[in-house]
Write an enzyme that holds these catalytic residues in place. Structure first.
Site, PDB file in Angstrom:
ATOM      1  N   HIS A   1       0.841  -1.204   0.000  1.00  0.00           N
ATOM      2  CA  HIS A   1       0.000   0.000   0.000  1.00  0.00           C
ATOM      3  C   HIS A   1       0.874   1.250   0.000  1.00  0.00           C
ATOM      4  O   HIS A   1       1.632   1.473   0.928  1.00  0.00           O
ATOM      5  CB  HIS A   1      -0.920   0.007   1.226  1.00  0.00           C
ATOM      6  CG  HIS A   1      -2.091  -0.930   1.106  1.00  0.00           C
ATOM      7  ND1 HIS A   1      -3.195  -0.872   1.907  1.00  0.00           N
ATOM      8  CD2 HIS A   1      -2.325  -1.937   0.227  1.00  0.00           C
ATOM      9  CE1 HIS A   1      -4.057  -1.808   1.554  1.00  0.00           C
ATOM     10  NE2 HIS A   1      -3.544  -2.464   0.541  1.00  0.00           N
TER      11      HIS A   1
ATOM     12  N   TYR B   1       3.502   6.561  10.085  1.00  0.00           N
ATOM     13  CA  TYR B   1       2.675   5.414   9.678  1.00  0.00           C
ATOM     14  C   TYR B   1       3.531   4.329   9.015  1.00  0.00           C
ATOM     15  O   TYR B   1       3.330   3.137   9.248  1.00  0.00           O
ATOM     16  CB  TYR B   1       1.553   5.879   8.734  1.00  0.00           C
ATOM     17  CG  TYR B   1       0.470   4.829   8.558  1.00  0.00           C
ATOM     18  CD1 TYR B   1      -0.500   4.641   9.539  1.00  0.00           C
ATOM     19  CD2 TYR B   1       0.433   4.013   7.432  1.00  0.00           C
ATOM     20  CE1 TYR B   1      -1.482   3.665   9.401  1.00  0.00           C
ATOM     21  CE2 TYR B   1      -0.545   3.037   7.288  1.00  0.00           C
ATOM     22  CZ  TYR B   1      -1.500   2.870   8.275  1.00  0.00           C
ATOM     23  OH  TYR B   1      -2.474   1.892   8.145  1.00  0.00           O
TER      24      TYR B   1
ATOM     25  N   PRO C   1      -5.040   0.140  18.558  1.00  0.00           N
ATOM     26  CA  PRO C   1      -4.695  -0.271  17.188  1.00  0.00           C
ATOM     27  C   PRO C   1      -4.773   0.836  16.132  1.00  0.00           C
ATOM     28  O   PRO C   1      -4.439   0.595  14.966  1.00  0.00           O
ATOM     29  CB  PRO C   1      -5.716  -1.384  16.880  1.00  0.00           C
ATOM     30  CG  PRO C   1      -6.821  -1.195  17.847  1.00  0.00           C
ATOM     31  CD  PRO C   1      -6.270  -0.521  19.045  1.00  0.00           C
TER      32      PRO C   1
ATOM     33  N   LYS D   1       0.371  -0.118  15.067  1.00  0.00           N
ATOM     34  CA  LYS D   1       1.754  -0.178  15.545  1.00  0.00           C
ATOM     35  C   LYS D   1       2.082  -1.370  16.450  1.00  0.00           C
ATOM     36  O   LYS D   1       3.255  -1.666  16.686  1.00  0.00           O
ATOM     37  CB  LYS D   1       2.101   1.122  16.300  1.00  0.00           C
ATOM     38  CG  LYS D   1       2.257   2.318  15.393  1.00  0.00           C
ATOM     39  CD  LYS D   1       3.549   2.244  14.574  1.00  0.00           C
ATOM     40  CE  LYS D   1       3.576   3.188  13.408  1.00  0.00           C
ATOM     41  NZ  LYS D   1       3.373   2.576  12.096  1.00  0.00           N
TER      42      LYS D   1
ATOM     43  N   TYR E   1      -9.387   5.300   7.245  1.00  0.00           N
ATOM     44  CA  TYR E   1      -9.634   5.588   8.663  1.00  0.00           C
ATOM     45  C   TYR E   1     -10.621   6.751   8.678  1.00  0.00           C
ATOM     46  O   TYR E   1     -10.390   7.756   8.002  1.00  0.00           O
ATOM     47  CB  TYR E   1      -8.359   6.044   9.376  1.00  0.00           C
ATOM     48  CG  TYR E   1      -7.312   4.969   9.581  1.00  0.00           C
ATOM     49  CD1 TYR E   1      -6.435   4.611   8.560  1.00  0.00           C
ATOM     50  CD2 TYR E   1      -7.182   4.327  10.814  1.00  0.00           C
ATOM     51  CE1 TYR E   1      -5.460   3.651   8.760  1.00  0.00           C
ATOM     52  CE2 TYR E   1      -6.203   3.361  11.021  1.00  0.00           C
ATOM     53  CZ  TYR E   1      -5.349   3.023   9.988  1.00  0.00           C
ATOM     54  OH  TYR E   1      -4.377   2.066  10.181  1.00  0.00           O
TER      55      TYR E   1
HETATM   56  P1  RFL Z   1       0.723 -12.297  21.384  1.00  0.00           P
HETATM   57  O1  RFL Z   1       0.295 -12.356  19.963  1.00  0.00           O
HETATM   58  O2  RFL Z   1      -0.319 -11.928  22.396  1.00  0.00           O
HETATM   59  O3  RFL Z   1       1.353 -13.716  21.760  1.00  0.00           O
HETATM   60  C1  RFL Z   1       1.678 -14.063  23.094  1.00  0.00           C
HETATM   61  C2  RFL Z   1       1.612 -15.572  23.233  1.00  0.00           C
HETATM   62  O4  RFL Z   1       2.056 -15.964  24.542  1.00  0.00           O
HETATM   63  C3  RFL Z   1       1.226 -17.025  25.013  1.00  0.00           C
HETATM   64  N1  RFL Z   1       1.273 -17.103  26.501  1.00  0.00           N
HETATM   65  C4  RFL Z   1       1.923 -18.084  27.193  1.00  0.00           C
HETATM   66  N2  RFL Z   1       2.626 -19.140  26.763  1.00  0.00           N
HETATM   67  C5  RFL Z   1       3.152 -19.986  27.723  1.00  0.00           C
HETATM   68  N3  RFL Z   1       2.966 -19.803  29.050  1.00  0.00           N
HETATM   69  C6  RFL Z   1       2.267 -18.739  29.528  1.00  0.00           C
HETATM   70  N4  RFL Z   1       2.115 -18.561  30.848  1.00  0.00           N
HETATM   71  C7  RFL Z   1       1.699 -17.816  28.568  1.00  0.00           C
HETATM   72  N5  RFL Z   1       0.949 -16.684  28.668  1.00  0.00           N
HETATM   73  C8  RFL Z   1       0.702 -16.267  27.410  1.00  0.00           C
HETATM   74  C9  RFL Z   1      -0.161 -16.654  24.473  1.00  0.00           C
HETATM   75  O5  RFL Z   1      -1.014 -17.796  24.415  1.00  0.00           O
HETATM   76  C10 RFL Z   1       0.188 -16.103  23.085  1.00  0.00           C
HETATM   77  O6  RFL Z   1       0.143 -17.098  22.086  1.00  0.00           O
HETATM   78  O7  RFL Z   1       1.949 -11.282  21.595  1.00  0.00           O
HETATM   79  P2  RFL Z   1       3.125 -10.866  20.589  1.00  0.00           P
HETATM   80  O8  RFL Z   1       3.752 -12.086  19.977  1.00  0.00           O
HETATM   81  O9  RFL Z   1       3.981  -9.896  21.334  1.00  0.00           O
HETATM   82  O10 RFL Z   1       2.410 -10.113  19.370  1.00  0.00           O
HETATM   83  C11 RFL Z   1       1.812  -8.842  19.534  1.00  0.00           C
HETATM   84  C12 RFL Z   1       0.667  -8.668  18.522  1.00  0.00           C
HETATM   85  O11 RFL Z   1      -0.190  -9.779  18.629  1.00  0.00           O
HETATM   86  C13 RFL Z   1      -0.118  -7.358  18.743  1.00  0.00           C
HETATM   87  O12 RFL Z   1       0.750  -6.297  19.080  1.00  0.00           O
HETATM   88  C14 RFL Z   1      -0.918  -6.919  17.493  1.00  0.00           C
HETATM   89  O13 RFL Z   1      -1.890  -7.873  17.166  1.00  0.00           O
HETATM   90  C15 RFL Z   1      -1.591  -5.551  17.711  1.00  0.00           C
HETATM   91  N6  RFL Z   1      -2.444  -5.150  16.580  1.00  0.00           N
HETATM   92  C16 RFL Z   1      -1.888  -4.563  15.450  1.00  0.00           C
HETATM   93  N7  RFL Z   1      -0.564  -4.372  15.351  1.00  0.00           N
HETATM   94  C17 RFL Z   1      -0.008  -3.854  14.206  1.00  0.00           C
HETATM   95  O14 RFL Z   1       1.223  -3.674  14.153  1.00  0.00           O
HETATM   96  N8  RFL Z   1      -0.772  -3.527  13.105  1.00  0.00           N
HETATM   97  C18 RFL Z   1      -2.131  -3.688  13.124  1.00  0.00           C
HETATM   98  O15 RFL Z   1      -2.767  -3.437  12.094  1.00  0.00           O
HETATM   99  C19 RFL Z   1      -2.740  -4.193  14.335  1.00  0.00           C
HETATM  100  N9  RFL Z   1      -4.065  -4.371  14.415  1.00  0.00           N
HETATM  101  C20 RFL Z   1      -3.828  -5.339  16.650  1.00  0.00           C
HETATM  102  C21 RFL Z   1      -4.618  -4.942  15.532  1.00  0.00           C
HETATM  103  C22 RFL Z   1      -4.425  -5.930  17.785  1.00  0.00           C
HETATM  104  C23 RFL Z   1      -5.798  -6.101  17.813  1.00  0.00           C
HETATM  105  N10 RFL Z   1      -6.347  -6.722  18.986  1.00  0.00           N
HETATM  106  C24 RFL Z   1      -7.297  -7.762  18.962  1.00  0.00           C
HETATM  107  C25 RFL Z   1      -5.745  -6.477  20.277  1.00  0.00           C
HETATM  108  C26 RFL Z   1      -5.988  -5.097  15.563  1.00  0.00           C
HETATM  109  C27 RFL Z   1      -6.586  -5.663  16.692  1.00  0.00           C
HETATM  110  C28 RFL Z   1      -8.090  -5.770  16.702  1.00  0.00           C
HETATM  111  C1  PHB Z   2      -6.407  -4.580  10.353  1.00  0.00           C
HETATM  112  O1  PHB Z   2      -6.441  -4.765   9.119  1.00  0.00           O
HETATM  113  O2  PHB Z   2      -6.770  -5.450  11.162  1.00  0.00           O
HETATM  114  C2  PHB Z   2      -5.941  -3.276  10.866  1.00  0.00           C
HETATM  115  C3  PHB Z   2      -5.388  -2.342   9.989  1.00  0.00           C
HETATM  116  C4  PHB Z   2      -4.976  -1.105  10.460  1.00  0.00           C
HETATM  117  C5  PHB Z   2      -5.108  -0.810  11.805  1.00  0.00           C
HETATM  118  C6  PHB Z   2      -5.637  -1.730  12.694  1.00  0.00           C
HETATM  119  C7  PHB Z   2      -6.055  -2.978  12.222  1.00  0.00           C
HETATM  120  O3  PHB Z   2      -4.728   0.425  12.253  1.00  0.00           O
END
Ligand code: RFL
Ligand code: PHB
Length: 411
Positions: A77, A397, A298, A302, A206
């Site tokens: 993108h 961004y 989110p 980031k 957005y």
């Molecule tokens: P995770 O993915 O939470 O993984 C952690 C893992 O640790 C396990 N765990 C354990 N394992 C063993 N023993 C224990 N005691 C444990 N306790 C926990 C868990 O089961 C899990 O599998 O952390 P990690 O790897 O640091 O990754 C971080 C990302 O997942 C998170 O920052 C992003 O998803 C945030 N996020 C976004 N980030 C972006 O850079 N771009 C995006 O577009 C974006 N969109 C989003 C998002 C997060 C969202 N939600 C649901 C919070 C959109 C959404 C809706």
């Molecule tokens: C997504 O596609 O899930 C998404 C994209 C951009 C954001 C957050 C989530 O800022």
């Protein structure tokens, strides 16, 4: 029952994107590591989360040897749309940043690709194996205690990477008096819906509207991901697909809403919004990585990208520490990672403030009803109508440069 004993160089707790990426990069440098994950691999792959990857993240996945599918299927993108009611402004990322862009490729896909790469190298991963305790963290030989199918295990290692997310055990293993936690919670969550329908636009939109926030994102040319903000007390069950589509339609700019194709949801969930940082990110031989150490709302896309920059710093420092037998360089991890984390926190907080209605939220109070709204709509208006403003937005961004940790990049 006797506890079984295992050994490795780096014990990684959690097989989210942070743990898998770190494990793969270390293994490529010949550094032994074991991943221990609380839930099953399928459960990890069922969590629909991020969609936008910065260039730095993409480069790391390539270094990790897991980029084959991303390079084929990921959507590059060059721009992003910010809409204020019916007025749409395109931020030309490529032009404003001297050629940078972002990659649209789902977190689930990255996770799957990293899992497959790990399996192909036959690297040890324990699923359904909750870590219950960390011992000897400040010694040269810490231990990770976990259980699997009723058997207790003790994993001895040189270093522990706490990649276990916000609710994990790693951060709690740092004595409370040695850590400071900074936090802001927001009075709404994002209701997300995934559907096999063509995206409403080829770039993300957005949107700040009178009715609230909306985001139009995607996973492919045939799969869409949409979000709207909802009060924190709403339950996903009270939102039928029809109600979601109707509300999204009303929040999108009219020109885009006319093109909206609806269909049954594949997944629907509500995620609360939070800004959170733990300082420091190191205690003895334990290092916090990704969501274990910090959370962003989110809105700036980031979270996952900050996890990747943590991994980049820790991987370089661990590689140097192990190869040169010089653990002292690891003292630099926390400060180096935190500098970039705070920039990501600030950007995500700023985007959240500009694109949501935060009247009455702690920290925005004191101005009187609707006054904070007025400040923020003016802020949005200013940045979207100034080349300098759009450049500031674009530069962040696409992602700020990674911090220099003072050790060579093994790549
Ligand atoms: P995770 O993915 O939470 O993984 C952690 C893992 O640790 C396990 N765990 C354990 N394992 C063993 N023993 C224990 N005691 C444990 N306790 C926990 C868990 O089961 C899990 O599998 O952390 P990690 O790897 O640091 O990754 C971080 C990302 O997942 C998170 O920052 C992003 O998803 C945030 N996020 C976004 N980030 C972006 O850079 N771009 C995006 O577009 C974006 N969109 C989003 C998002 C997060 C969202 N939600 C649901 C919070 C959109 C959404 C809706
Ligand atoms: C997504 O596609 O899930 C998404 C994209 C951009 C954001 C957050 C989530 O800022």
């Amino acid at each position: 029952m006797t506890t079984k004993r295992l050994n490795t160089q780096v014990a990684i707790i959690g097989s989210g994107p942070s743990g898998l990426l770190l494990g793969q990069l270390l293994a490529k440098q010949g550094i032994d590591n074991v991943i221990i994950e609380r839930v099953s691999a399928d459960y990890v792959l069922g969590r629909i989360r991020a969609g936008i990857l910065e260039q730095g993240f993409v480069d790391l996945v390539r270094q990790a040897g897991a980029a084959h599918r991303m390079d084929q299927e990921g959507l590059v993108h060059d721009g992003v749309i910010i809409a204020h009611n019916n007025q749409q402004t395109r931020i030309d990322l490529r032009k404003l940043t001297g050629g940078k862009s972002v990659m649209c490729y789902g977190q689930v896909e990255i996770t799957r690709d990293l899992m497959e790469a790990r399996q192909a190298m036959a690297l040890p991963t324990w699923y359904e194996a909750p870590v219950t305790n960390l011992a000897g963290i400040t010694s040269d030989n810490p231990k990770v205690l976990f259980s699997h199918q009723g058997q207790d295990y003790e994993l001895s290692c040189d270093y522990i990477a706490g990649c276990d997310g916000f609710h994990g055990i790693s951060r709690q293993s740092i004595p409370a008096e040695l850590r400071t936690e900074y936090e802001r919670v927001y009075p709404f969550g994002w209701l997300g819906l995934l559907s096999d329908t063509p995206p409403v636009n080829h770039e993300l939109i957005y949107c700040r509207s009178q009715r609230g926030f909306a985001l139009a994102s995607m996973r492919s040319h045939t799969r869409s991901r949409y979000y709207i903000d909802v009060p924190l007390d709403h339950k996903v069950e009270q939102w039928s697909d029809e109600a979601f589509w109707e509300e999204l339609h009303r929040r999108l700019p009219e020109e885009a809403a006319e093109r909206l194709v609806t269909g049954p949801s594949i997944e629907k969930s509500i995620a609360p919004l939070r800004s959170f940082v733990c300082e420091p990110l190191q205690y003895g031989r334990l290092f916090l990585v990704g969501d274990a150490g910090h959370i962003v709302p989110p809105t700036g896309a980031k979270g996952l990208n900050l996890a990747a920059s943590d991994v980049a710093a820790l991987y370089r420092l661990l590689n140097h520490a192990i190869r040169q037998n010089d653990p002292s360089c690891l003292q630099r991890y926390s400060a180096a990672a935190l500098r970039r984390i705070w920039h990501g926190e600030r950007f995500s907080w700023w985007m959240t403030n500009m694109l949501h209605n935060l009247d009455g939220v702690e920290g925005s109070a004191g101005e009187g009803a609707d006054t904070y709204q007025k400040f923020m709509t003016s802020e949005l208006d200013f940045y979207l109508n100034s080349e300098a403003g759009k450049t500031v937005l674009a530069e962040q961004y696409v992602g700020l440069p990674y911090e220099d940790c003072g050790v060579p990049d093994p790549a």
